[in-house]
Design an enzyme around this catalytic site. Structure first.
Site, PDB file in Angstrom:
ATOM      1  N   GLU A 100      -3.311  -4.511   0.205  1.00  0.00           N
ATOM      2  CA  GLU A 100      -4.521  -4.419  -0.627  1.00  0.00           C
ATOM      3  C   GLU A 100      -5.484  -5.351  -0.117  1.00  0.00           C
ATOM      4  O   GLU A 100      -6.815  -4.915   0.133  1.00  0.00           O
ATOM      5  CB  GLU A 100      -4.277  -4.562  -1.931  1.00  0.00           C
ATOM      6  CG  GLU A 100      -3.365  -3.623  -2.387  1.00  0.00           C
ATOM      7  CD  GLU A 100      -3.847  -2.350  -2.611  1.00  0.00           C
ATOM      8  OE1 GLU A 100      -4.437  -1.932  -3.503  1.00  0.00           O
ATOM      9  OE2 GLU A 100      -3.670  -1.498  -1.704  1.00  0.00           O
ATOM     10  N   GLU A 170      -0.939  -2.959  10.133  1.00  0.00           N
ATOM     11  CA  GLU A 170      -2.107  -2.646   9.930  1.00  0.00           C
ATOM     12  C   GLU A 170      -2.895  -2.396  11.009  1.00  0.00           C
ATOM     13  O   GLU A 170      -3.872  -1.367  11.380  1.00  0.00           O
ATOM     14  CB  GLU A 170      -3.081  -3.546   9.001  1.00  0.00           C
ATOM     15  CG  GLU A 170      -2.653  -3.295   7.452  1.00  0.00           C
ATOM     16  CD  GLU A 170      -3.043  -2.012   6.757  1.00  0.00           C
ATOM     17  OE1 GLU A 170      -3.760  -1.353   7.285  1.00  0.00           O
ATOM     18  OE2 GLU A 170      -2.093  -1.569   5.588  1.00  0.00           O
TER      19      GLU A 170
END
Length: 186
Positions: A100, A170
């Site tokens: 997040e 990521e």
């Protein structure tokens, strides 16, 4: 110094790589090839499905009959591994917070006053880069810090490895969105 602050200092190169990736910089500087954004939409549909369907329609991205990319499959397997009963809560919540926060930091960067983010990408950036989403990430960070303060050094070490793994995943995801294959990433 709190645990997460320590990790961010210790692993600042990895954190920077995930949050200031060329994919994000290209959004910020209005130089992202639309095919990269479309590829990101296509491959990212694992979460927030309603929003992704709406965005996919806006960008004329067909979500039917797609084959998940290897990068996407690897990331999903990693996330699924965190749902096993033997995974400590502190490790799992660290992963969630990291995911997040990376998104929030990336997209908030694209919304800064000096950013040239194209109007057609602002809604996507506002989804994760908003102040409200940032507050959510701050709350999650407090939960992670509390959880880490109550666990053994072994569990803290596992949480740190998970933090780094999310950053790596990521980066791989951003690379995939740009159309880079693993051999082109080195």
């Amino acid at each position: 110094m709190k645990t997460i602050e320590t990790w961010m200092r210790k692993h600042k190169v990895s954190y920077f790589g995930a949050t200031k990736h060329p994919f994000i910089l290209n959004i910020r500087h209005a130089s992202l090839d639309s095919s990269s954004f479309k590829r990101w939409l296509l491959r990212s549909r694992i979460t927030s499905l309603i929003w992704f369907k709406k965005e996919a329609a806006k960008w004329d991205v067909q979500l039917t009959s797609i084959t998940p990319h290897k990068t996407n499959q690897n990331y999903c397997r990693f996330l699924e591994s965190l749902m096993q009963p033997d995974v400590d809560y502190a490790v799992a919540i660290t992963a969630f917070w990291t995911i997040e926060t990376v998104y929030q930091q990336c997209f908030a960067y694209c919304l800064e006053d000096d950013a040239k983010t194209p109007a057609e990408l602002r809604e996507a950036c506002e989804r994760w880069g908003s102040e409200g989403f940032g507050q959510n990430c701050n709350s999650l960070q407090e939960i992670v810090e509390r959880s880490l303060s109550k666990v053994s050094d072994d569990v803290k070490a596992k949480a740190e490895v998970t933090f780094l793994r999310v950053l790596e995943e990521e980066v791989e995801f951003w690379n995939m969105s740009e159309g880079r294959t693993p051999s082109e990433q080195n």
